[in-house]
Design an enzyme around this catalytic site. Structure first.
Site, PDB file in Angstrom:
ATOM      1  N   SER A 188       0.826  -1.201   0.000  1.00 37.82           N
ATOM      2  CA  SER A 188       0.000   0.000   0.000  1.00 37.82           C
ATOM      3  C   SER A 188       0.870   1.264   0.000  1.00 37.82           C
ATOM      4  CB  SER A 188      -0.948  -0.071   1.197  1.00 37.82           C
ATOM      5  OG  SER A 188      -1.936   0.908   1.104  1.00 37.82           O
ATOM      6  N   HIS A 392      -7.428  -5.739   0.196  1.00 37.55           N
ATOM      7  CA  HIS A 392      -6.248  -4.944   0.551  1.00 37.55           C
ATOM      8  C   HIS A 392      -5.463  -5.500   1.745  1.00 37.55           C
ATOM      9  CE1 HIS A 392      -4.132  -1.208  -0.197  1.00 37.55           C
ATOM     10  NE2 HIS A 392      -4.114  -0.932   1.090  1.00 37.55           N
TER      11      HIS A 392
END
Ligand SMILES: *[C@@H]1O[C@H](CO)[C@@H](O)[C@H](O)[C@H]1NC(C)=O
Length: 422
Positions: A188, A392
């Site tokens: 990320s 994610h």
């Protein structure tokens, strides 16, 4: 970012009466689940810091402090070798540097424990594992002259993290190990900061053997949770407002949240469904998610970040560009020499990049990943995680992260580096 939502969710559930709610929920918790968690010694993992946590599971750990050219003092954690395999101290090993996401820390790579956390897996596979911590998180909340209580401490976004912190930590790992090059793994924002680094400082291309980007975030034209996207047009106003009322830091690591998490989200708590709901809202509702681990995770996230890190993502969502932080027009001229904040020049990225994205990840829409690949100057390979529901946070905590992602990452790294069995 979505951890912000999650924690606000958990906060909303828990803030009212911190003293009484815990005793109330105690009654609701089935004691066998509690004993289960205690039996595994897991609850303790929420309150241990990374070095103690790694030591607890029998792995070697080293701690380094590095000072950036703008005087932030960052802490790096290192697992120099494996426990069961590749466990000879001092042997030559390829170095891997791992960088966490926003509101996170080096704990991301170890919190799931040996056999599951990527840092442990890489140490067993023969790598010398270095874990970075960005300025502002709980391990890097220190500066030579500024105090975290002062607004000046928080005047940074992931531009500074990528432009200053990451290169400083990479140089330190290389100097300590006597190597010229290392592998990079980011998650990320840990990928954003890599793209920032090589765009602004192409000389670092030569220090990177390979980059495995887990959930790569640069363009956010289609990515991001709805709430954040809705706030994006106002990110400059919100940032100024935050500054005005003295909110420079978002979600520092807090004992209260940890305790709320332990009480509300642990197995057997009737409120675990509410935790699920909070996670659903932010897209953390994967079948890959092991709910038993929530109380442990809440001990380590959030780990603190500047409000500006969020605002910077908001600016990029709004502009549909990948550009440096927009200050005021006047300050832009002073800092960048241009009225608008300049775009990051991704064509400077020449090190080999492997972009691992997941279909259900709301932060990495395929169109944005394609756009990123298109703009990267060197070779960039896109790898779709072979499970449609993967999201994610599954890159860090997914039940099958090892078979779905990590094994592939290790194969890629070993294709650049010969590692002999030990
Ligand atoms: C979930 O985590 C607990 C604690 O680490 C572990 O005992 C259990 O096997 C995990 N469940 C799955 C499905 O991996």
């Amino acid at each position: 970012m979505s951890r912000l939502g999650l924690l606000m969710g958990c906060c909303l559930l828990g803030i009212a009466e911190p003293k009484t709610f815990s005793s109330y929920f105690d009654d609701q918790i089935q004691s066998n689940h509690l004993q289960d968690l205690h039996g595994h010694g897991l609850i303790e993992d929420a309150s241990l810091k990374v070095p103690e946590l790694v030591r607890k599971y029998g792995y070697p750990v080293e701690v380094y402090e590095v000072t950036t050219r703008d005087d932030y003092i960052l802490t790096m954690h290192r697992i120099p070798h494996g426990k069961d395999r590749h466990n000879t101290a001092g042997a030559q090993r390829p170095v891997v540097f791992m960088m966490h996401g926003i509101l996170s820390s080096s704990a991301d790579w170890v919190v799931m424990g040996p056999g599951k956390g990527l840092a442990y897996i890489l140490a067993e596979e023969g790598f010398d594992v270095w874990l970075g911590n960005a300025r502002g998180n709980r391990y890097s909340r220190s500066h030579r002259s500024l105090d975290p209580d002062e607004a000046g401490f928080w005047e940074f976004s992931w531009d500074e993290i990528g432009n200053i912190d990451v290169p400083t930590m990479i140089d330190h790992a290389l100097a300590q190990t006597g190597k010229q090059q290392l592998h990079y793994i980011g998650h990320s924002q840990g990928t954003t900061s890599f793209f920032v680094m090589l765009s602004l400082q192409p000389q670092y291309n030569y220090k990177i053997i390979s980059m495995n980007a887990l959930a790569p975030v640069a363009y956010m034209t289609h990515s991001g949770p709805i709430l954040l996207r809705a706030a994006a047009p106002f990110s400059n106003i919100l940032n100024r407002l935050f500054t005005l009322i003295g909110i420079n830091e978002v979600l520092p690591n807090s004992r209260m949240l940890r305790e709320a998490g332990e009480q509300l989200c642990r197995d057997g708590a009737t409120t675990q469904d509410l935790c699920d709901l909070a996670m659903f809202i932010v897209g953390w509702n994967s079948e890959q998610f092991n709910k038993t681990m929530v109380p442990v995770q809440l001990g380590h996230i959030p780990a603190g970040a500047s409000a500006r890190q969020l605002a910077h993502y908001g600016q990029n969502m709004r502009s549909k560009q990948f550009s440096r932080f927009h200050h005021s027009y006047l300050k832009n001229i002073l800092i960048y020499g241009t009225i608008e904040a300049p775009l990051y020049d991704l064509s400077n990225i020449r090190a080999p990049v492997h972009l691992h994205y997941a279909a259900a990840d709301i932060f990495t829409h395929i169109d944005d990943v394609n756009k990123l690949q298109f703009h990267i100057g060197g070779s960039a390979q896109i790898i779709r995680v072979p499970l449609e529901s993967f999201n994610h946070f599954d890159f860090l905590w997914g039940i099958d992260a090892k078979t779905l992602v990590y094994d592939k990452v290790i194969d890629i790294m070993k294709s650049y580096d010969q590692i002999h069995e030990a």
